[in-house]
Design a protein around this motif. Structure first.
Motif, PDB file in Angstrom:
ATOM      1  N   ARG A 229     -13.449  76.337  -9.223  1.00  0.00           N
ATOM      2  CA  ARG A 229     -14.593  77.065  -8.660  1.00  0.00           C
ATOM      3  C   ARG A 229     -14.641  76.968  -7.146  1.00  0.00           C
ATOM      4  NH1 ARG A 229     -19.681  75.435 -12.076  1.00  0.00           N
ATOM      5  NH2 ARG A 229     -19.009  76.523 -13.918  1.00  0.00           N
ATOM      6  N   GLU A 230     -14.237  75.820  -6.642  1.00  0.00           N
ATOM      7  CA  GLU A 230     -14.214  75.603  -5.195  1.00  0.00           C
ATOM      8  C   GLU A 230     -12.963  76.191  -4.547  1.00  0.00           C
ATOM      9  OE1 GLU A 230     -16.678  74.312  -3.260  1.00  0.00           O
ATOM     10  OE2 GLU A 230     -17.834  74.405  -5.118  1.00  0.00           O
ATOM     11  N   GLY A 231     -12.054  76.699  -5.381  1.00  0.00           N
ATOM     12  CA  GLY A 231     -10.823  77.277  -4.856  1.00  0.00           C
ATOM     13  C   GLY A 231      -9.896  76.239  -4.262  1.00  0.00           C
ATOM     14  N   MET A 232      -9.971  75.021  -4.777  1.00  0.00           N
ATOM     15  CA  MET A 232      -9.165  73.925  -4.231  1.00  0.00           C
ATOM     16  C   MET A 232      -7.890  73.733  -5.036  1.00  0.00           C
ATOM     17  SD  MET A 232     -12.066  71.043  -3.559  1.00  0.00           S
ATOM     18  CE  MET A 232     -11.069  70.041  -2.467  1.00  0.00           C
ATOM     19  N   SER A 233      -6.824  73.445  -4.332  1.00  0.00           N
ATOM     20  CA  SER A 233      -5.577  73.060  -4.993  1.00  0.00           C
ATOM     21  C   SER A 233      -5.665  71.578  -5.348  1.00  0.00           C
ATOM     22  CB  SER A 233      -4.391  73.287  -4.056  1.00  0.00           C
ATOM     23  OG  SER A 233      -4.465  72.380  -2.962  1.00  0.00           O
ATOM     24  N   GLN A 234      -4.749  71.114  -6.164  1.00  0.00           N
ATOM     25  CA  GLN A 234      -4.689  69.687  -6.464  1.00  0.00           C
ATOM     26  C   GLN A 234      -4.471  68.885  -5.185  1.00  0.00           C
ATOM     27  OE1 GLN A 234      -1.639  69.189  -9.440  1.00  0.00           O
ATOM     28  NE2 GLN A 234      -3.070  69.575 -11.118  1.00  0.00           N
ATOM     29  N   GLN A 235      -3.646  69.402  -4.308  1.00  0.00           N
ATOM     30  CA  GLN A 235      -3.363  68.721  -3.039  1.00  0.00           C
ATOM     31  C   GLN A 235      -4.619  68.601  -2.191  1.00  0.00           C
ATOM     32  OE1 GLN A 235      -0.442  67.234  -2.018  1.00  0.00           O
ATOM     33  NE2 GLN A 235      -1.680  66.480  -0.327  1.00  0.00           N
TER      34      GLN A 235
END
Length: 81
Positions: free
Chosen positions: A44-50
């Motif tokens: 939802r936050e558009g974050m990658s695992q990195q």
């Protein structure tokens, strides 16, 4: 007309001729509720695992390990930096 299902577990239960398989499938899904919630929040936050790893102070591989495990396999220490 194609039948629509509320979720994958409902579809498996309805379509599977093997009751043991569909029950086992539902149990496996339930064991991952916490992990699924974390993954949804990250997405939802558009974050990658990195990016998440950098935010919480761990490695990308640790985030990957958490996301691929079951809820019961996670230790409190896995969530702490």
């Amino acid at each position: 007309m194609t039948k629509k299902y509320k979720n994958v577990a409902s579809m498996v239960t309805d379509l599977s001729e093997d009751a043991a398989f569909s029950e086992g499938f539902s149990e496996r899904l339930q064991r991952r509720e916490f992990i699924k919630t974390l993954m949804v929040l990250r997405a939802r936050e558009g974050m990658s695992q990195q990016e998440l790893a950098q935010q919480i102070g761990c490695t990308q591989s640790k985030v990957s390990k958490l996301e691929s495990s079951g809820d019961a396999e996670i230790r409190f220490g896995d969530l702490m930096s």
